[in-house]
Design an enzyme around this catalytic site. Structure first.
Site, PDB file in Angstrom:
ATOM      1  N   GLU A  30      29.573  38.136  -8.900  1.00 43.20           N
ATOM      2  CA  GLU A  30      28.243  37.755  -8.459  1.00 43.20           C
ATOM      3  C   GLU A  30      27.167  38.143  -9.263  1.00 43.20           C
ATOM      4  O   GLU A  30      26.055  37.617  -9.131  1.00 43.20           O
ATOM      5  CB  GLU A  30      27.965  38.167  -6.949  1.00 43.20           C
TER       6      GLU A  30
ATOM      7  N   CYS B 189      20.339  41.031   0.571  1.00 43.50           N
ATOM      8  CA  CYS B 189      21.162  40.090   0.863  1.00 43.50           C
ATOM      9  C   CYS B 189      21.071  39.108   1.891  1.00 43.50           C
ATOM     10  O   CYS B 189      21.726  38.113   2.176  1.00 43.50           O
ATOM     11  CB  CYS B 189      22.465  40.276   0.379  1.00 43.50           C
TER      12      CYS B 189
ATOM     13  N   HIS C  21      25.038  24.237  -7.990  1.00 43.50           N
ATOM     14  CA  HIS C  21      23.650  24.077  -7.400  1.00 43.50           C
ATOM     15  C   HIS C  21      23.526  23.618  -5.941  1.00 43.50           C
ATOM     16  O   HIS C  21      22.969  22.779  -5.612  1.00 43.50           O
ATOM     17  CB  HIS C  21      23.014  22.756  -8.281  1.00 43.50           C
TER      18      HIS C  21
END
Length: 141
Positions: free
Chosen positions: A129, A23, A71
């Protein structure tokens, strides 16, 4: 206790600064945000008589917040060199700067606080997530 729930999702990129593992690299998620309002009693009069809140208003607030991040590249302030940010901006990338590390936990608190600031009696926000992993923030409202 009456509980109302609504959800929205958005796609964005992020990375975890100071993290050792996958990550730490730029990656994306289809984030799922589930918000709840809990009330002991229903409204007594007006258009929302016998309701906690109009679902349309509840959905609208969460949709606006998720659309702000959709986005975009969610970036913790101070985690990238100014030159890197300048290049990303010059290329036209949508950046969403945050004053916190962009973990699911912090995003849950972020959505909770923003919804509470809009006047909703929000009780809980979950941020997924992945389909199997979420962080939950319970507030004081």
């Amino acid at each position: 206790m009456y509980i109302l729930e609504t959800e929205q999702s958005f796609d964005s990129a992020h990375f975890l600064s100071g993290y050792e593992g996958k990550c730490s690299n730029l990656h994306g998620h289809r984030w799922r945000v589930v918000a709840r309002i809990a009330m002991d009693e229903l409204n007594k009069e007006g258009q929302t008589r016998d309701m906690v809140i109009d679902f349309g208003e509840f959905k609208h607030v969460l949709r606006e917040l998720t659309e702000e991040l959709d986005h975009s590249f969610i970036v913790e302030e101070g985690s990238l060199m100014p030159e890197t940010l300048a290049c990303l901006e010059k290329e036209g990338f949508a950046l969403s700067m945050m004053p916190f590390r962009t973990t699911a936990e912090n995003l849950a608190r972020y959505f909770y606080d923003r919804m509470a600031d809009s006047g909703l009696s929000i009780s809980q926000v979950e941020v997924y997530e992945t389909p199997n992993n979420c962080a939950i923030y319970y507030g004081e409202n």
